[in-house]
Design a protein around this motif. Structure first.
Motif, mmCIF file in Angstrom:
data_model
loop_
_atom_site.group_PDB
_atom_site.id
_atom_site.type_symbol
_atom_site.label_atom_id
_atom_site.label_comp_id
_atom_site.label_asym_id
_atom_site.label_seq_id
_atom_site.Cartn_x
_atom_site.Cartn_y
_atom_site.Cartn_z
ATOM 1 N N TYR A 16 59.208 40.949 43.388
ATOM 2 C CA TYR A 16 59.006 39.686 42.691
ATOM 3 C C TYR A 16 59.643 38.560 43.485
ATOM 4 C CZ TYR A 16 63.840 40.505 41.125
ATOM 5 O OH TYR A 16 65.197 40.748 41.092
ATOM 6 N N PHE A 36 60.027 38.107 32.422
ATOM 7 C CA PHE A 36 58.859 37.435 32.970
ATOM 8 C C PHE A 36 59.108 37.244 34.457
ATOM 9 C CE2 PHE A 36 58.204 36.632 28.558
ATOM 10 C CZ PHE A 36 56.835 36.526 28.412
ATOM 11 N N ASN A 38 57.279 36.249 38.492
ATOM 12 C CA ASN A 38 56.202 35.803 39.367
ATOM 13 C C ASN A 38 56.089 36.827 40.487
ATOM 14 O OD1 ASN A 38 56.067 33.526 37.777
ATOM 15 N ND2 ASN A 38 57.282 32.251 39.165
ATOM 16 N N ILE A 84 47.881 31.317 38.969
ATOM 17 C CA ILE A 84 48.992 31.672 38.089
ATOM 18 C C ILE A 84 49.023 30.789 36.843
ATOM 19 C CG2 ILE A 84 50.702 30.151 39.190
ATOM 20 C CD1 ILE A 84 52.708 32.529 38.854
ATOM 21 N N GLY A 89 47.666 36.109 33.044
ATOM 22 C CA GLY A 89 48.582 37.058 33.658
ATOM 23 C C GLY A 89 48.392 38.475 33.158
ATOM 24 N N ARG A 140 51.545 35.917 37.173
ATOM 25 C CA ARG A 140 52.705 36.029 36.286
ATOM 26 C C ARG A 140 52.619 37.328 35.489
ATOM 27 N NH1 ARG A 140 53.279 30.979 34.729
ATOM 28 N NH2 ARG A 140 54.828 30.716 36.367
ATOM 29 N N GLU A 142 54.477 39.817 32.531
ATOM 30 C CA GLU A 142 55.447 40.084 31.471
ATOM 31 C C GLU A 142 55.767 41.574 31.520
ATOM 32 O OE1 GLU A 142 55.977 39.865 26.593
ATOM 33 O OE2 GLU A 142 54.055 39.346 27.522
#
Length: 398
Positions: A16, A36, A38, A84, A89, A140, A142
């Protein structure tokens, strides 16, 4: 980068750029954590989807790509730096998560995408087509760490409900269809049951709702309840799946639910064979049922039958005509030596119930409307009078 993934305890290393822990107090109380992050789009390509209710819809049949897929594709190709923001996501579940902020890696156990399989599928398609010239961009993610797999199933169902995931996917994910599937595969070698909306129904994959409708029609009144309308399987096909799921869920605590669940599992292969028997019964060939209307290429009120183009024999009969017959046969379903059976007595004449079905189809009440017959309580009652009378006579003789 990837050391394995799945539900067998394998670990998945997800790189990430930024990650934030946004676990709420309620989640913490339940032993759950949420992050969360990216992540690079390439790094989610090999994540599994085993806990998702559906995989990439177009994986085995490109023609199933719809407008949503094409919108995702358009954003990837034309505005990858905006992807994004414009894509919702992906949601990843795992049973354990270790964050290594020095290496910027989240190590996930039993990782699975539960929401975003279509996004992942379009990303795979893009990177495979572009090969070495694909853009680099972010997605993105989760990440939900839930130690209990049964809770992961519930999360997957809840997260997908808003996108109209069909109930069969929910029932399959919860394990409600497992016994039914095994019973069908044992009784009908080479055939299986649809377990998800992405399972393509065909000659060897049976439509789950249809199987439950046929089986429900054979359920005796004393088991389903005398007040239950005979036409429910036709009018409310989805209720047959909802009820079966409820019986499966309550089978361990409710004796009546268990009896109905066990009946459905045991009788499903019989119902399948019986429905097929009547669908291609030779008796329909003598009833002058027209495949097409007299003045158009469309039959009035819905097509009652289809015929083989070569032999001109009936090889399909509309459910609206067959359902009342199947319901009438419930009079001959009983428990025998601890097992449910369908035994048609010698007094029962198949040609006679076909004649009565056609008579109802042509009656003033139904007026040759296939769908109307499927819903008509009068049609169900008329055919059941024949079988109920035979059953009552035989019971008196015992």
């Amino acid at each position: 980068m990837t050391t394995g993934h799945g539900t067998d305890g394998g670990a998945f290393d997800l790189p990430y750029s930024v990650i934030r822990n946004l676990t709420s107090p309620d989640e913490k109380a339940n032993g759950v954590q949420t992050w969360f992050a990216n992540v690079n789009a390439r790094d989610i390509l090999v994540l599994g989807t085993q806990d998702n209710l559906r995989s990439y819809i177009a994986e085995h049949k490109p023609s199933k790509r719809n407008s949503v897929h094409k919108q995702i594709e358009n954003t990837i190709q034309e505005l990858p730096d905006r992807f994004i923001n414009r894509n919702s996501g992906i949601t990843i579940t795992c049973t354990a998560c270790e964050i290594d902020d020095n290496k910027k890696i989240a190590r996930l156990a039993n990782a699975s995408i539960i929401n975003g399989a279509q996004t992942q599928g379009e990303l795979k398609r893009y990177f495979a087509a572009e090969d070495g010239e694909a853009a680099e961009f972010m997605v993105r993610a989760e990440i939900i760490m839930e130690p209990l797999h049964e809770q992961i199933v519930e999360i997957a169902i809840a997260r997908n409900t808003a996108t109209s995931v069909k109930s069969v996917s929910q029932a399959g994910a919860r394990g409600y269809l497992k016994d039914l599937k095994e019973a069908i595969e044992k009784a009908l070698p080479g055939e299986t049951l649809q377990m998800s909306e992405t399972d393509e129904i065909g000659p060897h994959v049976l439509n789950t709702q249809a199987v439950l409708q046929w089986t429900r029609l054979l359920m005796p009144a004393k088991l389903i309840g005398a007040a239950a309308a005979r036409n429910v399987p036709y009018k409310q096909g989805g209720k047959c799946l909802a009820d079966f799921s409820s019986w499966a869920q309550d089978a361990n605590t409710d004796a009546e639910a268990k009896k109905r669940y066990d009946f459905t599992v045991a009788m499903a292969p019989i119902a399948i064979a019986e429905y097929r028997h009547w669908e291609q019964h030779d008796g329909w060939n003598d009833q002058r049922l027209h495949e097409y209307g007299k003045k158009s290429d469309k039959p009035h009120g819905g097509r009652p039958v289809r015929r083989d183009k070569t032999t001109r024999k009936v090889n399909w009969v509309a459910p609206g005509i067959l359902f009342p017959i199947m319901s009438a046969l419930s009079a001959f379903v009983k428990e025998k030596n601890g097992a449910w059976v369908l035994e048609k007595p010698s007094l029962f004449k198949e040609s006679e119930i076909i004649r009565r079905a056609v008579q109802q189809f042509r009656s003033d009440t139904v007026n040759r409307e296939v769908a109307l017959m499927g819903r008509s309580e009068q049609a169900y009652d008329a055919l059941s009078i024949y079988t109920d009378t035979i059953a009552a006579v035989l019971q008196q003789q015992e």
